[in-house]
Design a protein around this motif. Structure first.
Motif, short mmCIF file in Angstrom:
data_model
loop_
_atom_site.label_atom_id
_atom_site.label_comp_id
_atom_site.label_asym_id
_atom_site.label_seq_id
_atom_site.Cartn_x
_atom_site.Cartn_y
_atom_site.Cartn_z
N GLU A 19 25.19 54.76 -24.64
CA GLU A 19 25.58 54.71 -23.23
C GLU A 19 24.53 53.98 -22.40
O GLU A 19 24.85 53.15 -21.55
CB GLU A 19 25.79 56.13 -22.69
CG GLU A 19 26.27 56.16 -21.25
CD GLU A 19 26.51 57.58 -20.75
OE1 GLU A 19 26.61 57.73 -19.52
OE2 GLU A 19 26.59 58.51 -21.56
N SER A 22 24.60 50.18 -23.23
CA SER A 22 25.85 49.63 -22.73
C SER A 22 25.80 49.46 -21.21
O SER A 22 26.14 48.40 -20.68
CB SER A 22 27.01 50.54 -23.12
OG SER A 22 28.21 50.06 -22.60
N TRP A 27 25.77 45.83 -23.52
CA TRP A 27 26.09 45.76 -24.94
C TRP A 27 27.43 46.42 -25.19
O TRP A 27 27.78 47.43 -24.58
CB TRP A 27 25.03 46.46 -25.77
CG TRP A 27 23.68 45.80 -25.79
CD1 TRP A 27 23.31 44.67 -25.13
CD2 TRP A 27 22.54 46.25 -26.50
NE1 TRP A 27 21.99 44.38 -25.39
CE2 TRP A 27 21.50 45.33 -26.23
CE3 TRP A 27 22.29 47.32 -27.33
CZ2 TRP A 27 20.23 45.47 -26.77
CZ3 TRP A 27 21.02 47.46 -27.86
CH2 TRP A 27 20.00 46.53 -27.60
N LYS A 28 28.20 45.85 -26.11
CA LYS A 28 29.47 46.44 -26.51
C LYS A 28 29.22 47.31 -27.74
O LYS A 28 28.75 46.82 -28.76
CB LYS A 28 30.48 45.34 -26.83
CG LYS A 28 30.85 44.52 -25.61
CD LYS A 28 31.78 43.39 -25.97
CE LYS A 28 32.00 42.52 -24.74
NZ LYS A 28 32.56 41.24 -25.08
N VAL A 29 29.52 48.58 -27.61
CA VAL A 29 29.28 49.54 -28.69
C VAL A 29 30.61 49.91 -29.32
O VAL A 29 31.54 50.35 -28.63
CB VAL A 29 28.55 50.80 -28.15
CG1 VAL A 29 28.29 51.78 -29.27
CG2 VAL A 29 27.25 50.41 -27.46
N VAL A 39 26.80 47.41 -32.66
CA VAL A 39 26.50 46.91 -31.32
C VAL A 39 26.60 45.39 -31.29
O VAL A 39 26.03 44.71 -32.15
CB VAL A 39 25.07 47.33 -30.89
CG1 VAL A 39 24.66 46.68 -29.60
CG2 VAL A 39 24.97 48.85 -30.78
#
Length: 116
Positions: A19, A22, A27-29, A39
């Motif tokens: 969290e 992101s 960042w796209k998790v 990630v």
């Protein structure tokens, strides 16, 4: 030549870490796979690497470990040990790769990854 291809962030609270990265860095998790959250740190047309966030094991509860791609993981493990590294987790097999975790002679955690 071994190339750094991924990073792993170990945390005792991987959801909280995901969290944070992101929200702060965009960042796209991805969804958890074996407790590992992949990630994506940006577009592939710019310099950088992707990685993952996972719950750190007892032997590496917090920290960052790089993953180095190698052609022959067993040979790289042998050379690493001869040069002073210690094996944390010997060769493990996954669907698309082999992976091992070591500590270099000065205490840095590294992963060796051989793609099948």
């Amino acid at each position: 030549m071994g190339r750094v291809v991924l990073f792993d962030l170990s945390s005792q609270d991987p959801e909280r870490a995901a969290e944070f990265y992101s929200n702060v860095f965009g960042w796209k998790v991805g969804e958890s796979n074996w407790g590992y959250y992949p990630v994506t740190t940006g577009d592939d047309d710019k310099p950088g690497i992707h990685g993952g966030i996972s719950k750190g094991p007892q032997d590496f509860p917090h920290g960052t470990r790089i993953q180095i791609a190698v052609d022959d993981i067993e040979d790289s493990i042998r050379k690493s040990v001869e040069a002073g590294a210690q094996i944390v987790r010997d060769k493990m097999e996954f669907d698309e790769f082999y992976l091992a975790y070591l500590v270099d002679p000065v205490g840095n955690g590294i992963g060796l990854i051989e793609y099948k």
